[in-house]
Design an enzyme around this catalytic site. Structure first.
Site, mmCIF file in Angstrom:
data_model
loop_
_atom_site.group_PDB
_atom_site.id
_atom_site.type_symbol
_atom_site.label_atom_id
_atom_site.label_comp_id
_atom_site.label_asym_id
_atom_site.label_seq_id
_atom_site.Cartn_x
_atom_site.Cartn_y
_atom_site.Cartn_z
ATOM 1 C CD1 TRP A 53 0.450 -0.734 3.199
ATOM 2 C CD2 TRP A 53 -0.422 1.305 3.417
ATOM 3 N NE1 TRP A 53 0.854 -0.244 4.420
ATOM 4 C CE2 TRP A 53 0.331 1.009 4.589
ATOM 5 C CE3 TRP A 53 -1.081 2.537 3.338
ATOM 6 C CZ2 TRP A 53 0.447 1.894 5.655
ATOM 7 C CZ3 TRP A 53 -0.954 3.417 4.413
ATOM 8 C CH2 TRP A 53 -0.200 3.096 5.553
ATOM 9 C CG ASP A 54 4.841 0.847 1.343
ATOM 10 O OD1 ASP A 54 3.902 0.279 1.937
ATOM 11 O OD2 ASP A 54 6.026 0.669 1.648
ATOM 12 C CD GLU A 59 3.113 -3.560 9.624
ATOM 13 O OE1 GLU A 59 2.619 -3.741 8.512
ATOM 14 O OE2 GLU A 59 4.354 -3.530 9.837
ATOM 15 C CE LYS A 100 7.034 -1.379 11.421
ATOM 16 N NZ LYS A 100 6.641 -2.526 10.587
ATOM 17 C CD GLN A 101 3.549 2.265 9.559
ATOM 18 O OE1 GLN A 101 4.238 1.251 9.584
ATOM 19 N NE2 GLN A 101 3.023 2.739 8.440
#
Length: 770
Positions: free
Chosen positions: A357-358, A488, A601-602
């Site tokens: 999906w990046d 994640e 994580k992000q």
């Protein structure tokens, strides 16, 4: 964090050879041209630690998934871009001693990735154990003009001896992927031959049946003059080479120019591969190395005209942004809608080289603004052509009636990710596909895409979301159970705010597009509805009910959106209070400990706020940013850019600049101790976003470009190029104000600091800030 790359505005430079950094440098100094590429492995033999890597775009293998416990719906394989034939080989032997920098005394060493002209240059002086000292210069590039071709010029000069030098240019197809699940080699040889001044190897992938012909043609110069030495043919399994023996004189140079081509059966009939290979080799060798190199410089100059970012007053930031733009242009050119952008591009094997999906979330904005409109359209068509597979993927998980779940990882549309919690749970990737369609149409104004392709994808995605929610009798609302958000470091959670927000937005956007297409292309709409059996009244009624009754976690006390149910039950220790020895968590902590922690994580909630910022007032954005960022460890390459953009929007210059440098120099400084696996190509688009959308404050609103720029204190100015609906703008931001030049004949109206500005064709406007 490493700090061995020398500052330079147009080059990546390493001086001195440190074997501990070699695999990092192999990633950083990688080359590519959208069709093929390779890591910066040495041409001569190197017996030290090295990750050999040569890759051909779109050629992959279904490596059988390796798990201990098989689950229904589990992908059978992990699709991997393959390590292909090594064509860089030029072995050197000095009077019986092999030149090998792992065994030599290296007195000087320098390599430079020239980003302005698009080539890699390496110089070194080394002494063998037997005392023979040589100087070497090697220049190579993957041609942006002939995208199935590359060239190397390798020059060696004996410093303290005269004697026999043996040079062996070769192609070796006996390679394997480092990440092979069962240590399997993925290629079979189907042909090879030595030819005058060259040779070729033809390999076929097991299972998938791709054929790739890799060929070489070489010429030799001694002291600047072309010579015709005798060459001994070497043929081994999956290998061809030519052993050239020369009498070298002290102080006189010997050069070998090696022309290379990689041809795939994706683009040529298998039975014609060798003919095309020889034609290509003859054509490029006739041009000659110098002409090819000049063409390469011209091709890169044209690219830089459209996508360079100039930063004055900060060499580190300047070098970093150009490196990221350079690697993006090496990885994807947009000429072929069968290709996409792997997270590592041509720089390594991690993540399999497949599509994530990046692309939709991070790369689309870059290509929209810096390339022809067809480039992004091809990225969307890649997904459209895989819609049937997405529907099959959803059906395997129990969804029906044409619902589509796009894969987390894919090459041909089939889900091929080998981590259960991501494959089944990280379904937010479906929303990124829909958002990319919205982003493309918003930016380009190309609403014909919706009637021709986009609406079909949007309805299939809306159908998925409408089936994926559950009705909670307790809440009397719809809930989203058992998902993983972008963070994640959480698995199998309920009511991830980002996923739920994206789901209802997708259904709402699908309904808006239905109305547009019904009005603009009623015949196409009617035909589509009949073909996919779309019951508009019944299905949109359900979408509306879900949108109206969707549950979103929210904490009244903190006035923030809850990342997921129970997030505040976790012990809330901020990242700043973590011992430095515990970082990065994914290398220091057990997975169990990570899952029970509050660490992110992000960007997760903040990813949603970035996508839909116009729906939230500035105080809401600030509260959520100030709450979630201190809990974020940024151990995903995709994290810092979103935070940089939001920090810039909030006027937080210090944090915006900090996050920009982190995303921009992620690989150059090896922030996360993982650059040796390959560069983070897709997150590099986030670096561009950090400058243009962050410091430049660029948005598209009501069909117009809008800018709300500010300049970091360390910079004296910055400028960037934007292509928008036929216009090509150069936007320069300085301490005094904003200057916008129109390099096209197309008049365009932009909004700067909230005020409309008309920029005439080939005109210029200046907006003072004081």
């Amino acid at each position: 964090m490493k700090n061995y790359i020398k500052p330079s505005e147009w080059s990546i430079i390493e001086e001195g050879f440190d074997p501990h950094y070699h695999q990092i440098s192999e990633s950083i100094f990688s080359l590519g041209n959208g069709r093929m590429g390779q890591r910066a492995n040495f041409e001569e033999t190197y017996s030290g630690q090295s990750l050999l890597g040569n890759y051909v775009a779109g050629v992959y293998y279904p490596d059988k998934t390796r798990v201990g416990w098989w689950k229904n719906g589990y992908p059978e394989y992990f699709a991997k871009v393959l390590n292909a034939a090594n064509w860089t080989i030029i072995d050197i032997n000095l009077d019986g001693e092999q030149l090998d920098l792992a065994k030599c005394e290296v007195s000087s060493f320098r390599r430079e990735l020239n980003m302005k002209d698009g080539f890699l240059k390496r110089n070194f002086r080394a002494k063998t154990a037997g005392g023979k000292e040589v100087e070497v210069e090697a220049i190579r590039f993957c041609s942006m003009v002939d995208d199935e071709a590359a060239a190397i010029k390798y020059t060696i000069s004996p410093i303290n001896f005269s004697g026999t030098i043996t040079i062996t240019p070769a192609i070796d197809g006996d390679v394997m992927n480092k990440d092979s699940n069962y240590d399997e080699k993925f290629w079979d040889e189907i042909g090879k031959a030595n030819q005058p001044n060259g040779g070729y190897v033809v390999m076929r992938t097991k299972k998938t049946g791709f054929e790739v012909a890799t060929g070489m043609q070489f010429s030799v110069l001694q002291n600047g003059q072309v010579v015709q030495p005798q060459a001994e043919a070497i043929i081994k399994e999956k290998y061809v080479g030519s052993k050239i023996t020369l009498q070298a004189q002290q102080g006189q140079s010997i050069s070998i120019i090696k022309y290379v081509t990689n041809l795939s059966s994706q683009n040529h009939q298998p039975e014609k591969l060798v003919d095309h290979l020889n034609n290509t080799l003859n054509r490029i060798s006739t041009k000659g190395f110098d002409t090819m190199l000049a063409e390469q410089a011209a091709a890169w100059a044209k690219k830089w005209e459209h996508n360079d970012i100039i930063i004055e007053g900060d060499v580190s930031a300047q070098q970093a942004i150009r490196f990221n733009i350079f690697q993006l242009n090496q990885t994807y050119t947009g000429e072929d809608d069968r290709l996409n952008i792997g997270p590592k591009g041509f720089t390594g094997e991690k993540y399999g080289g497949s599509t994530y999906w990046d692309t939709e979330a991070y790369c689309v904005p870059f290509y929209l603004a810096t390339a022809d409109q067809k480039v992004t359209r091809n990225l969307l068509l890649y997904r459209y052509k895989q819609l049937g597979k997405a529907i099959e993927n959803a059906a395997l998980l129990g969804f029906k009636d044409g619902a589509a779940l796009y894969p987390m990882v894919t090459m041909d549309g089939t889900e091929s990710h080998n981590e259960w919690e991501i494959t089944f749970e990280e379904i937010h990737r479906n929303g990124a596909i829909a958002y990319a369609i919205f982003n493309y149409v918003r930016y380009t104004g190309d609403e014909t895409y919706l009637a021709d392709y986009g609406l079909e994808v949007l309805i299939a995605i809306a159908r998925f979301w409408s089936q994926r929610v559950s009705w909670s009798q307790d809440k009397e609302q719809y809930v989203m159970l058992g998902v993983t958000g972008p963070n994640e470091y959480e698995n199998n959670v309920n009511n991830n705010w980002y996923t739920s927000t994206l789901a209802t937005w997708c259904m709402d956007y699908a309904m808006r597009v239905i109305e547009k297409v019904k009005a603009s292309a009623p015949e196409k709409y009617t035909a589509l509805a009949a073909r996919i059996k779309f019951d508009e009244a019944a299905e949109t009624s359900r979408y509306k009910h879900i949108i109206e009754k969707m549950y979103y976690g929210y904490d009244e006390k903190l006035q923030v959106f809850l990342q997921q149910d129970g997030y505040l039950d976790k012990e809330q220790i901020l990242v700043k209070d973590l011992p430095a020895t515990d970082r990065p968590l994914n290398q220091k902590w057990s997975w169990d400990r990570i899952l029970r922690s509050c660490y992110i994580k992000q960007a997760d909630v903040l990813q949603g706020i970035y996508f839909f910022e116009d729906q939230y007032d500035i105080d809401t954005i600030r509260r959520n940013f100030d709450f979630y960022e201190p809990r974020t460890v940024h151990e995903s390459s995709l994290s810092p850019c979103v935070h940089a953009i939001l920090a810039a929007k909030l006027g937080d210059e210090a944090r915006a600049y900090e996050f920009y440098l982190r995303t921009a120099r992620l690989d150059l400084d090896d922030y996360n101790n993982d650059t040796e696996d390959g560069c983070h190509i897709t997150s590099m688009a986030g670096t561009w976003m950090s400058v243009v959308e962050g410091f430049g404050g660029m948005r598209v609103r009501d069909g117009k470009l809008s800018f709300q720029p500010f300049i970091p204190e360390k910079w004296s100015s910055f400028s960037f190029h934007i292509g928008f609906r036929g216009a090509l703008l150069n936007v320069k931001v300085s301490k005094d104000g904003v200057n916008i030049k129109n390099a096209s004949a197309t008049q365009v109206t932009v909004v700067v600091f909230g005020k409309e500005q008309v920029v005439e064709g080939n005109g210029e406007v200046q907006i003072k800030t004081n």
